[in-house]
Design a protein around this motif. Structure first.
Motif, PDB file in Angstrom:
ATOM      1  N   VAL A  59       2.905   4.990  -6.553  1.00 39.33           N
ATOM      2  CA  VAL A  59       3.851   4.607  -5.508  1.00 39.33           C
ATOM      3  C   VAL A  59       3.076   4.557  -4.196  1.00 39.33           C
ATOM      4  O   VAL A  59       2.367   5.511  -3.846  1.00 39.33           O
ATOM      5  N   ALA A  60       3.202   3.445  -3.494  1.00 41.33           N
ATOM      6  CA  ALA A  60       2.449   3.259  -2.246  1.00 41.33           C
ATOM      7  C   ALA A  60       2.874   4.288  -1.206  1.00 41.33           C
ATOM      8  O   ALA A  60       4.048   4.638  -1.101  1.00 41.33           O
ATOM      9  N   ASP A  61       1.919   4.757  -0.462  1.00 40.17           N
ATOM     10  CA  ASP A  61       2.208   5.617   0.689  1.00 40.17           C
ATOM     11  C   ASP A  61       1.392   5.115   1.880  1.00 40.17           C
ATOM     12  O   ASP A  61       0.772   4.052   1.823  1.00 40.17           O
ATOM     13  N   TRP A  62       1.373   5.879   2.938  1.00 41.11           N
ATOM     14  CA  TRP A  62       0.720   5.425   4.173  1.00 41.11           C
ATOM     15  C   TRP A  62      -0.772   5.183   3.979  1.00 41.11           C
ATOM     16  O   TRP A  62      -1.372   4.375   4.682  1.00 41.11           O
ATOM     17  N   THR A  63      -1.384   5.853   3.008  1.00 46.37           N
ATOM     18  CA  THR A  63      -2.825   5.695   2.821  1.00 46.37           C
ATOM     19  C   THR A  63      -3.183   4.311   2.297  1.00 46.37           C
ATOM     20  O   THR A  63      -4.256   3.791   2.623  1.00 46.37           O
ATOM     21  N   LEU A 130      -2.866  -8.590   3.923  1.00 45.40           N
ATOM     22  CA  LEU A 130      -3.254  -7.742   2.794  1.00 45.40           C
ATOM     23  C   LEU A 130      -2.072  -6.925   2.283  1.00 45.40           C
ATOM     24  O   LEU A 130      -1.885  -6.774   1.069  1.00 45.40           O
ATOM     25  N   ILE A 131      -1.259  -6.393   3.192  1.00 52.42           N
ATOM     26  CA  ILE A 131      -0.090  -5.620   2.783  1.00 52.42           C
ATOM     27  C   ILE A 131       0.905  -6.517   2.050  1.00 52.42           C
ATOM     28  O   ILE A 131       1.455  -6.132   1.014  1.00 52.42           O
ATOM     29  N   ALA A 132       1.118  -7.716   2.577  1.00 54.85           N
ATOM     30  CA  ALA A 132       2.016  -8.659   1.902  1.00 54.85           C
ATOM     31  C   ALA A 132       1.469  -9.017   0.522  1.00 54.85           C
ATOM     32  O   ALA A 132       2.227  -9.095  -0.458  1.00 54.85           O
ATOM     33  N   GLY A 133       0.161  -9.212   0.436  1.00 53.53           N
ATOM     34  CA  GLY A 133      -0.457  -9.521  -0.849  1.00 53.53           C
ATOM     35  C   GLY A 133      -0.335  -8.370  -1.837  1.00 53.53           C
ATOM     36  O   GLY A 133      -0.040  -8.595  -3.024  1.00 53.53           O
ATOM     37  N   MET A 134      -0.567  -7.144  -1.375  1.00 55.12           N
ATOM     38  CA  MET A 134      -0.437  -5.987  -2.260  1.00 55.12           C
ATOM     39  C   MET A 134       1.011  -5.835  -2.731  1.00 55.12           C
ATOM     40  O   MET A 134       1.260  -5.548  -3.906  1.00 55.12           O
ATOM     41  N   THR A 135       1.950  -6.038  -1.824  1.00 60.67           N
ATOM     42  CA  THR A 135       3.361  -5.944  -2.175  1.00 60.67           C
ATOM     43  C   THR A 135       3.724  -6.988  -3.224  1.00 60.67           C
ATOM     44  O   THR A 135       4.409  -6.686  -4.211  1.00 60.67           O
ATOM     45  N   ALA A 136       3.264  -8.213  -3.037  1.00 57.44           N
ATOM     46  CA  ALA A 136       3.551  -9.277  -3.998  1.00 57.44           C
ATOM     47  C   ALA A 136       2.851  -9.014  -5.329  1.00 57.44           C
ATOM     48  O   ALA A 136       3.421  -9.276  -6.397  1.00 57.44           O
ATOM     49  N   LEU A 137       1.642  -8.497  -5.289  1.00 56.61           N
ATOM     50  CA  LEU A 137       0.883  -8.236  -6.503  1.00 56.61           C
ATOM     51  C   LEU A 137       1.552  -7.159  -7.353  1.00 56.61           C
ATOM     52  O   LEU A 137       1.624  -7.283  -8.578  1.00 56.61           O
ATOM     53  N   VAL A 138       2.055  -6.117  -6.710  1.00 54.24           N
ATOM     54  CA  VAL A 138       2.733  -5.047  -7.438  1.00 54.24           C
ATOM     55  C   VAL A 138       4.080  -5.549  -7.949  1.00 54.24           C
ATOM     56  O   VAL A 138       4.484  -5.264  -9.075  1.00 54.24           O
ATOM     57  N   GLY A 139       4.785  -6.315  -7.109  1.00 55.10           N
ATOM     58  CA  GLY A 139       6.042  -6.908  -7.533  1.00 55.10           C
ATOM     59  C   GLY A 139       7.212  -5.948  -7.644  1.00 55.10           C
ATOM     60  O   GLY A 139       8.230  -6.281  -8.238  1.00 55.10           O
ATOM     61  N   ASP A 140       7.085  -4.758  -7.094  1.00 56.89           N
ATOM     62  CA  ASP A 140       8.171  -3.770  -7.139  1.00 56.89           C
ATOM     63  C   ASP A 140       8.366  -3.222  -5.729  1.00 56.89           C
ATOM     64  O   ASP A 140       7.607  -2.371  -5.277  1.00 56.89           O
ATOM     65  N   THR A 141       9.390  -3.727  -5.038  1.00 60.18           N
ATOM     66  CA  THR A 141       9.598  -3.336  -3.641  1.00 60.18           C
ATOM     67  C   THR A 141       9.898  -1.848  -3.489  1.00 60.18           C
ATOM     68  O   THR A 141       9.613  -1.272  -2.442  1.00 60.18           O
ATOM     69  N   ARG A 143       8.375   0.541  -5.111  1.00 60.24           N
ATOM     70  CA  ARG A 143       7.084   1.237  -5.118  1.00 60.24           C
ATOM     71  C   ARG A 143       6.242   0.937  -3.891  1.00 60.24           C
ATOM     72  O   ARG A 143       5.293   1.659  -3.588  1.00 60.24           O
ATOM     73  N   THR A 144       6.524  -0.159  -3.198  1.00 61.33           N
ATOM     74  CA  THR A 144       5.696  -0.547  -2.053  1.00 61.33           C
ATOM     75  C   THR A 144       6.444  -0.449  -0.727  1.00 61.33           C
ATOM     76  O   THR A 144       5.973  -0.959   0.279  1.00 61.33           O
ATOM     77  N   ALA A 145       7.581   0.216  -0.715  1.00 63.37           N
ATOM     78  CA  ALA A 145       8.403   0.302   0.501  1.00 63.37           C
ATOM     79  C   ALA A 145       7.632   0.930   1.669  1.00 63.37           C
ATOM     80  O   ALA A 145       7.809   0.527   2.820  1.00 63.37           O
ATOM     81  N   ALA A 146       6.773   1.894   1.390  1.00 60.08           N
ATOM     82  CA  ALA A 146       6.027   2.568   2.468  1.00 60.08           C
ATOM     83  C   ALA A 146       5.074   1.618   3.187  1.00 60.08           C
ATOM     84  O   ALA A 146       4.710   1.848   4.339  1.00 60.08           O
ATOM     85  N   LEU A 147       4.673   0.554   2.517  1.00 57.76           N
ATOM     86  CA  LEU A 147       3.739  -0.389   3.137  1.00 57.76           C
ATOM     87  C   LEU A 147       4.391  -1.173   4.272  1.00 57.76           C
ATOM     88  O   LEU A 147       3.709  -1.567   5.220  1.00 57.76           O
TER      89      LEU A 147
END
Length: 176
Positions: A59-63, A130-141, A143-147
C-alpha cells in the motif's frame, strides 16, 4: 523505502565526487565522464524499486511519493547541481577559475530566480507525472490514495517558487 531513497541520495553524491576526482585529481577524463553519465542510473534504480514495491502489493505511503519527488528533483535540478559541483571542484583542486556566483541585484537576479522557478516547475511536473504513472500502473486507487497528497505538495512548492521569482521581478533588490 526511506533507506532506499537515502541510499540513492548518498549514491548520487558519492558517484559525483568520484567522477570529479577522476576528472580533476587523476586526470581520467573518460572515467569521470562515464561516472557523470551514470548518475541518472541511480534515479532509475530508485524509481524501479519504488514501482516494484507497489506492483508487489504494498500500500503506497508518503515514501513512495518521496521517491517520485526525488527523481523529479534530479531531473529538474540534476544538471544544475552537477555544474555547480564541477565548478567548485575545478576551482579548488584543478586551478580553475572561481565559480560564478548568482547575481545579487536587479533584473539579473530576477532572471536567475525565474530560471530556478523553471527548474522547480520541471521537477514538480516530473513528480506529478511519475505519481500519476505509478497510480495507473497499480490500478487500485485504494492502494495508491496516499500518493495523491503529493499533488498538493508539488503545487505548494511550485507556488512558493513562483512567489519568490515574482517578488524579485516586482520588487527588485538594489545595492545599498
Amino acid at each position: 523505502m526511506v533507506s532506499l531513497i537515502l541510499a540513492g541520495e548518498i549514491g548520487f553524491w558519492v558517484v559525483l565526487a568520484a567522477a570529479l576526482a577522476a576528472r580533476y585529481l587523476l586526470r581520467w577524463r573518460r572515467a569521470g565522464t562515464a561516472l557523470l553519465v551514470a548518475l541518472p542510473l541511480i534515479d532509475l534504480l530508485v524509481l524501479a524499486a519504488t514501482v516494484r514495491d507497489l506492483r508487489h502489493g504494498t500500500v503506497a505511503d508518503w515514501t513512495h511519493g518521496l521517491a517520485a519527488s526525488y527523481v523529479g528533483f534530479s531531473v529538474g535540478y540534476g544538471h544544475y547541481l552537477v555544474a555547480w559541483a564541477d565548478a567548485r571542484f575545478a576551482h579548488r583542486f584543478a586551478g580553475g577559475p572561481p565559480p560564478v556566483r548568482p547575481p545579487k541585484y536587479g533584473s539579473a537576479r530576477a532572471a536567475h530566480e525565474w530560471r530556478i522557478f523553471a527548474r522547480t516547475l520541471v521537477s514538480a511536473a516530473v513528480t506529478v507525472a511519475l505519481i500519476a504513472g505509478m497510480t495507473a500502473l497499480v490500478g487500485d486507487t485504494a492502494r495508491t490514495a496516499a500518493l495523491t497528497q503529493w499533488y498538493r505538495s508539488m503545487a505548494w512548492v511550485t507556488g512558493i517558487s513562483l512567489v519568490v521569482a515574482a517578488s524579485y521581478t516586482v520588487f527588485p533588490k538594489r545595492p545599498r
